[in-house]
Every structure is written in structure tokens, then in C-alpha cells.
Design a protein around this motif. Structure first.
Motif, PDB file in Angstrom:
ATOM      1  N   VAL A   1      -3.829  -0.073  -0.518  1.00 21.49           N
ATOM      2  CA  VAL A   1      -4.937   0.569  -1.370  1.00 21.49           C
ATOM      3  C   VAL A   1      -6.499  -0.067  -1.347  1.00 21.49           C
ATOM      4  CG1 VAL A   1      -5.736   0.973  -3.710  1.00 21.49           C
ATOM      5  CG2 VAL A   1      -3.116   1.158  -3.122  1.00 21.49           C
TER       6      VAL A   1
ATOM      7  N   ILE B   1       1.199  -3.469  -2.075  1.00 17.96           N
ATOM      8  CA  ILE B   1       0.427  -2.129  -2.686  1.00 17.96           C
ATOM      9  C   ILE B   1      -1.155  -2.575  -2.754  1.00 17.96           C
ATOM     10  CG2 ILE B   1       0.037  -0.763  -4.697  1.00 17.96           C
ATOM     11  CD1 ILE B   1       2.830  -1.620  -5.482  1.00 17.96           C
ATOM     12  N   PHE B   2      -1.675  -3.830  -2.778  1.00 20.70           N
ATOM     13  CA  PHE B   2      -2.810  -4.141  -2.935  1.00 20.70           C
ATOM     14  C   PHE B   2      -3.500  -3.836  -1.652  1.00 20.70           C
ATOM     15  CE2 PHE B   2      -6.237  -7.466  -2.629  1.00 20.70           C
ATOM     16  CZ  PHE B   2      -7.053  -7.153  -3.623  1.00 20.70           C
TER      17      PHE B   2
ATOM     18  N   VAL C   1       4.063   5.230  -7.001  1.00 19.07           N
ATOM     19  CA  VAL C   1       4.465   3.884  -7.514  1.00 19.07           C
ATOM     20  C   VAL C   1       4.647   4.036  -9.020  1.00 19.07           C
ATOM     21  CG1 VAL C   1       3.955   1.513  -8.136  1.00 19.07           C
ATOM     22  CG2 VAL C   1       3.444   2.360  -5.934  1.00 19.07           C
ATOM     23  N   PHE C   2       3.705   4.587  -9.824  1.00 24.86           N
ATOM     24  CA  PHE C   2       4.075   4.986 -10.983  1.00 24.86           C
ATOM     25  C   PHE C   2       5.189   5.667 -11.826  1.00 24.86           C
ATOM     26  CE2 PHE C   2       2.950   7.458 -15.061  1.00 24.86           C
ATOM     27  CZ  PHE C   2       2.382   6.378 -16.079  1.00 24.86           C
TER      28      PHE C   2
ATOM     29  N   SER D   1      -0.525   5.094  -5.640  1.00 25.69           N
ATOM     30  CA  SER D   1      -0.639   4.566  -6.881  1.00 25.69           C
ATOM     31  C   SER D   1       0.266   5.345  -7.784  1.00 25.69           C
ATOM     32  CB  SER D   1      -1.648   4.182  -7.550  1.00 25.69           C
ATOM     33  OG  SER D   1      -2.742   3.625  -6.588  1.00 25.69           O
TER      34      SER D   1
END
Lengths: 452, 320
Positions: free
Chosen positions: B298, B294-295, B253-254, B250
């Protein structure tokens, strides 16, 4: 508390002063005069040695690596680069005068030092300098030497360094120079970037009085100057704190109330369908990326459905959508956490006793469990506060709220070191203050804990 | 690491065997494991593809603009270009750009695969940086106590008081754009939680009889710490790895979204940032598929982390 504060200051110093590159070159770009770079550094104390030192580098004379180029000496008549086996050096021919090519005049009333590594096979050479305004002339002789030798030559500038003329005067033989560096003397041994930084942060300063003595006075904390907007950083932070708080406090408060009540629901219906649904739901919420929340909600609720304004900071209504996003994105993790806290309490002896005595489930939950669960809840609030400070980074820049997060992201995009350093420092201070508050709360809430 | 784990399972098969049995009973966790394995294989495939193009020294297919096939919507079958449009002899090709293409006509699926590669690279490399720091400092602090403990506690308290994301951003900015900044930023800041947990566990184990016995036998400190205590607290490392992996993804990604992370390669963050503005023009697929990618990973790691924690050490639940 104090050691942690010092640690944070050291980490920001190491990160931005020691590891980070020169902010002057980063912000001003490559096509800029050395004087502008030097002035930029002077304001930020960047032209000093890092920790301690008597001599510091200066841009008044570009310290060229003669191995690759003779740099500004190219413009000096007769100066040439060495060829043959000793290539990679500067050669000045005999019986001539060579003015030193300064990038800009050295500063007034300062001491400078040349470090020169040279070879002088026969007759002597002289480095002489003359103040054109006073016509006062001084010189130093370089001893002949057939091997490379290093010499330090110190000189002082007068009142008007613009009039300073500095020349190599050669007679007898050619002067070969493999290295020539100029350094400036610092005000004192501890006149360093670290001291400059600490003095900036220390709210007390020392000032000379008219009577001749020295007094301690309150000067306030100086967080530096933004290289981007040329504003005082403290001023920018002051302007940014209110919008930030107007966003983070509602997120924090609503999120806390909502997640604690949902976790109570979970504890109430433990292992029943509604509990399972809430647990699964919170893991799902947790797994959606923060950026996706922002982009998707801004698109659907703001743009497609036009329920909320998409961008700006004009009325409280503009905050509604970012607050909603902030609450929803944080909900999953906190419900899960508080549920664990509640369930841990549920297994304690006092709860069993209460149930055995016939106390009703709601009373046990709200009167006994919730009260005891307050301690871990308080602890997690501290973490939440720190998280909010960073969590608002993206929200603010996405929704155009002129808070600290917006400032921070802009500063990172434009490599505005002073601003980032200040934001990091303030963030750490907030966290530490929150930590201290929790400790005090602990003592108030839990009689078993005593301060000190 | 692996030899230590082997030793553990050889000496006390029941602990790890038990954990596996408990994990196996959890259907959901097994499905998550399957998802994680699929992602890992995908990431590996992406790495091979990347190496192949590097070796051949040509522009990878997932980077090559193809302006004829801009903004193709996702579809399982697709009419090949240059075919008869009147309706006769139409040749359909299966699975050509099944997830659609982006504004430069690049295949979204191929870019997702590369995104997976980068996400896993970040997850693994940051773990290689953070976990040894956390484990070694935690063991030293817990075992030796006193001045060493004071220093290490001071160090991690200091690190912990700097807001995480901002700290990572600052490190990444100072190091410079690119993956190295992301690795160092995430790796150097996320060892604190693990260090704290390990320190606590080591303090508990220090006073146990087997450590006293080892000391009575005259074993050295290093041997006691790393051969005797560490295997007993190693499950914490595994659980932490599973929990921090999605966090690292995450964060990557940020960072990439902000333009500080990966440069010139299709990372998930860059894909989100590219497709964000196109979303407003109705190009929904790129954003949707990145979100799903991504979902899923994760979510799988989160659920697996929970299951592992329950299976290996239910007490860890409290540490959150």
C-alpha cells in the motif's frame, strides 16, 4: 436533493428487493413450512410483484417444476409422473377424484388463479371446488384437447378457506399436466413491492375515517422489522444513534483540529525537515490498514499495557481507545490533504502581497491563509462525515459499542436485509444533509457564493 | 488501451517522455516501482502455483494442515524432524517455514504469496470494472452536456451519497460470499471519482481548438471523444489506477476479514482474522508478516501514485 433521494431509494430497492434473494429463505433456513415463509414475506411486503402486476406468486401451492419432480402430488393417491416420450409431467388417471395438495389453505376472500398446461385426449375433465362450511360447490370444465394447451382457471375463496376442498374430477380420459402454477390476485395493479417500500418510507398515510371518508395522517417513517431480533428497525436505530455519535463526534472534532494544525505547521516550515517528516509520516500512517490499527492498538494498549478497557460501553473512558484509533487512522490522509490545501493558498497573490508588505509569517498563516483555506476544509468535512459513519462500523463491533456500526455489522453477518437497507438509507440521508449544510456554509463563509 | 497509449507516445513523445524523465529523477518513486514489480511477480507466481494445484486437482500445500509443525516461530534455519536431539549430527535446513507456521502448521510465507495473488486479482479486476465505467460515462457527460450530463451527474451524485464501505458490503452480501461479490462491490462503487475528474477535463478540452478543428473536418462524435480527447486525459486514468489499487486491496482485506469476501483461500484479510485471536496467546508472527505485506504494497502504491501525479499532471494535486 430530491432526485438524489429518489435515486438512493431506487438503488436500495434494486439492490435488496430485485437483485437480492428471498430474505425469508435466508433467515428462516430451509427446514421451515411454506406458511412461515409466506407470513414472513407478508409482513415485509415481499409476496407482491416487484414493480406492478395483477397476479403474484404464492406458496399456498408449491409451483413444482414437473420436469424434475411432481412434488406434493406424490402424496395424492393415483397421481403419477408421466413416462415415455412426454416424460416430465403429471398424469391423473380417468374416472377418479384427486384433491389438490395445498401446502397451506389459501387466504380468505381472495382471488386465485391456476395456470394449467394440459392435454386431455378424449372425454372431459372438471376442476371442482367446494366450501365445506357452506356446502356451496362450483366447477369448471376443461375442454378436451390432444395437443398441449394452456388454460387459466380463476377461483375465489370464501370466508373460511380452511374448509376449501379442491378436486380434479376426471371422466373419459387421463389428464396430463405439464405445468400447474398458482397465483394470487393483488389488491390492485400497483400493489407491488416498490409501492410497499415507498409507502413505508413516506411519513404520511391515508386512513379511512369512521364517517366513511379518507384523511391524510402522520404515520411516521416505517423502516421495517429486523428479521433477527424482530424489533422495529427505527427503534434499533434510535437506540444506536447516541453511542455512535458519542464515538464519531470526538473523532471528527479532534481529528479536524489536529490535522489542520499539523498542516499549518507543514505550511509554516515548508520544505524544511519537520515538514518532510510530517509528510512522510502521514503517508506511512495512511498505508497502515484500518483493521491493523484496531487489532494492534487493542492488543498493545488495551491488553498488554492495560491502559484502556478492551471491550464494553459503560463509561466515557471506554470510548478513549476507539477514539484514539479513529483519530490516528484518519490523521495521515487528512494532514496530507490539508497541507496541499494550505500550500495552494500559499502561492496566491494576496499572500505574496502580504509578505511583501512585511506582515509576519504567523499572521499571514493564521489570519489570511487559514481563513481562505476554510472553503476546501469545509468541503472535505462533508466527506469526512460520511466516512465516519462507515468508519465506525468496525470500531464499534470491535469494542462492543452498541451503535449503528455494531448493528450494521451484525445485520450483515445475519443477512438482516431490512436493517442493512435502513442503515444504508440513513447513511445516504446523512451525507445529503451534510452536503446541503456545506452549501449553506459556503454562502456564509464565501461572499462570492450566493444561494439559489 | 495499449494501442491508444502507443499512439499517444508516438504522436507526442515529449509528454510521456517528459513524465518518465521526471519520474526517474525521483529516487523514492523508483524504489516504489521496484517494490510494486516484486509484488506483481509474487502475485503471478501465486497464480501459477494456484493453477498448478487446480490442474493436478489436489489440496495445495499452503492449505494442507500439518499438525506436527503447529505454531513454529519464524527462523531462517530449522532442525529437521526425526534428527538426533542429543546434539550430534544435527541437520539444519535453510529457509523451511522462514515466516513460521500458523495454528494448523501451514507455512505463513506460502499463504502470504496466495494473499498477494488475491489482492492483485481484486485490484486488477475491480479496475477493469470501474475504470471503463468511469471513463466512458465521464467522456459522455463532459462531451455531450445537456440531458446526458444531467443524467450522469445525477447517477454519480446518487452513488456518491451512499456511504462507500456500507454500499460495498451490501452489494457483496447481496451477490453472495466469494470473490465475485468483492469484485462487483468494489468495482461498481468506485468509478465515481474518476468519472468526475474525466468529465471536468473533457469539458475543458471540448472547447479547445483541436476539437473544433476535428469537428470542422466532420469527424464523428465517437472518434473525437475516443481518438482525440481521451488520449489527452488518459494520464488521469493511470494516476487513478495507481491510487485506487491500494484502496481496493484494503477494502478486500476488510471484506475478507468480515467473512464476506474470499472463502477457503488464504487472503490477507482471512489471515488477519485467523491470527487475531492467536496474537493474544503470543503468536505474533502471522499478524506481523501480514501487516508488513499489506503495509509495504500500500505504501509503495501510495508513494508511486503521488510521484506519477506530480510527473504526469501537477494540477491534479488539487483534486486529491
Amino acid at each position: 436533493m430530491i432526485p438524489t433521494l429518489l435515486g438512493v431509494i431506487m438503488i436500495t430497492f434494486i439492490l435488496f428487493n430485485v437483485v437480492g434473494g428471498s430474505p425469508a429463505a435466508m433467515t428462516l433456513g430451509k427446514h421451515v413450512t411454506p406458511l412461515a415463509l409466506e407470513e414472513f414475506d407478508e409482513v415485509r411486503g415481499r409476496n407482491k410483484p416487484l414493480f406492478v402486476g395483477n397476479w403474484t406468486s404464492t406458496r399456498a401451492y408449491g409451483n413444482f417444476d414437473f420436469a424434475t419432480t411432481i412434488g406434493s402430488w406424490k402424496s395424492v393417491d393415483g397421481a403419477d409422473s408421466l413416462s415415455g416420450e412426454d416424460s416430465g409431467g403429471l398424469i391423473l388417471r380417468k374416472d377418479a377424484l384427486y384433491p389438490v395438495p395445498f401446502a397451506f389453505p389459501p387466504r380468505a376472500n381472495a382471488a386465485y388463479r391456476w395456470k394449467i398446461r394440459y392435454r386431455l385426449k378424449e372425454g372431459p375433465a372438471e376442476l371442482m371446488w367446494r366450501d365445506a362450511s357452506t356446502a356451496e360447490s362450483r366447477s369448471i370444465a376443461l375442454e378436451p384437447s390432444s395437443d398441449w394447451r394452456t388454460e387459466y382457471i380463476r377461483f375465489e375463496t370464501g370466508e373460511h378457506p380452511g374448509n376449501l376442498e379442491m378436486k380434479f374430477e376426471l371422466s373419459g380420459s387421463d389428464l396430463e399436466i405439464s405445468r400447474l402454477e398458482l397465483t394470487r390476485k393483488t389488491a390492485h395493479f400497483f400493489d407491488s413491492q416498490l409501492m410497499f417500500y415507498l409507502a413505508q418510507l413516506c411519513p404520511l398515510g391515508i386512513r379511512d375515517t369512521e364517517a366513511g371518508g379518507r384523511v391524510l395522517y402522520w404515520k411516521g417513517v416505517d423502516l421495517g422489522t429486523s428479521s433477527n431480533t424482530n424489533q422495529r428497525v427505527s427503534r434499533m436505530l434510535k437506540d444506536g444513534i447516541l453511542p455512535s455519535l458519542s464515538l464519531t463526534i470526538p473523532i471528527f472534532a479532534i481529528g479536524l483540529v489536529l490535522s489542520v494544525s499539523l498542516s499549518l505547521v507543514c505550511a509554516f516550515f515548508r520544505n524544511r525537515l519537520i515538514d518532510r517528516l510530517l509528510v512522510v509520516g502521514s503517508v506511512v500512517l495512511m498505508s497502515v490498514n484500518y483493521i491493523i490499527w484496531i487489532v494492534a492498538m487493542q492488543y498493545w494498549l488495551g491488553f498488554k499495557l492495560s491502559w484502556f478497557p478492551v471491550w464494553g460501553y459503560e463509561s466515557p473512558y471506554y470510548l478513549a481507545l476507539p477514539i484514539l484509533i479513529g483519530v490516528v487512522s484518519g490523521l495521515g490522509g487528512s494532514v496530507r490533504f490539508y497541507r496541499t490545501v494550505m500550500l495552494d493558498e500559499m502561492y496566491k497573490d494576496y499572500v505574496r502581497t502580504a509578505f511583501a508588505k512585511g506582515v509576519s509569517r504567523p499572521v499571514v498563516l493564521f489570519k489570511h491563509v487559514l481563513k481562505n483555506a476554510m472553503i476546501p476544509i469545509l468541503t472535505s468535512c462533508v466527506i469526512a462525515i460520511a466516512f465516519l459513519y462507515t468508519g465506525s462500523l468496525l470500531l464499534e463491533s470491535f469494542f462492543g459499542i452498541p451503535g449503528l456500526g455494531y448493528i450494521g455489522i451484525n445485520a450483515i453477518n445475519s443477512s438482516d436485509i431490512d436493517v442493512i437497507r435502513a442503515v444504508v438509507l440513513i447513511g445516504a440521508l446523512i451525507y445529503m444533509a451534510a452536503n446541503l449544510l456545506t452549501d449553506i456554509f459556503y454562502a456564509l463563509v464565501d461572499p462570492r457564493v450566493r444561494l439559489g | 488501451m495499449s494501442t491508444q497509449m502507443d499512439n499517444v507516445s508516438a504522436e507526442s513523445r515529449s509528454l510521456w517522455g517528459d513524465a518518465w524523465r521526471r519520474l526517474r529523477k525521483n529516487r523514492l518513486a523508483l524504489w516504489c516501482l521496484v517494490v510494486v514489480v516484486i509484488y506483481t511477480v509474487t502475485a503471478f507466481y501465486g497464480e501459477v502455483q494456484y493453477r498448478y494445484y487446480q490442474f493436478k486437482d489436489e489440496q495445495p500445500s499452503y492449505q494442507r494442515p500439518d499438525l506436527d509443525s503447529q505454531y513454529l516461530a519464524p527462523s531462517l534455519t530449522r532442525v529437521l524432524k526425526g534428527e538426533d536431539r542429543a546434539g550430534r549430527s544435527v541437520v539444519k535446513e535453510l529457509l523451511r517455514h522462514p515466516c513460521g507456521t500458523d495454528g494448523l502448521g501451514r507455512d505463513v510465507l506460502a499463504r502470504l504469496v496466495q494473499g498477494t495473488r488475491i489482492a492483485f486479482l481484486v485490484g486488477i479486476v475491480t479496475s477493469i470494472i470501474a475504470i471503463p465505467i468511469g471513463v466512458i460515462l465521464g467522456c459522455l457527460a463532459g462531451y455531450f452536456g445537456g440531458k446526458v450530463d444531467d443524467f450522469i451527474v445525477w447517477l454519480y451524485t446518487t452513488m456518491a451519497s451512499i456511504p462507500g464501505l456500507l454500499f460495498i458490503l451490501a452489494i457483496a452480501m447481496v451477490v453472495g460470499q466469494g470473490l465475485l461479490g468483492v469484485y462487483l462491490g468494489i468495482g461498481l462503487t468506485t468509478w465515481v471519482g474518476l468519472c468526475r475528474l474525466i468529465r471536468g477535463e473533457v469539458i475543458k478540452h471540448k472547447s479547445s481548438t483541436y476539437v473544433t478543428a476535428a469537428r470542422a473536418l466532420g469527424l464523428g462524435h465517437a472518434r473525437i471523444i475516443f481518438r482525440h480527447i481521451l488520449p489527452n486525459v488518459f494520464h488521469i486514468v493511470i494516476v487513478t489506477f495507481t491510487i485506487r489499487f491500494p484502496q481496493a486491496i484494503s477494502t478486500e482485506v476488510f471484506l475478507s476479514f468480515l467473512g464476506i469476501g474470499v472463502q477457503g483461500e488464504p487472503s490477507w484479510g482471512i489471515m488477519i482474522s485467523n491470527s487475531r485471536l492467536r496474537l493474544w496467546q503470543g503468536v505474533w508472527w502471522e499478524m506481523t508478516f501480514v501487516t508488513i505485506a499489506i503495509f509495504l504494497v500500500v505504501l509503495a502504491f501510495n508513494l508511486l501514485g503521488d510521484a506519477l501525479r506530480d510527473a504526469l499532471d501537477p494540477r491534479l494535486r488539487e483534486a486529491g
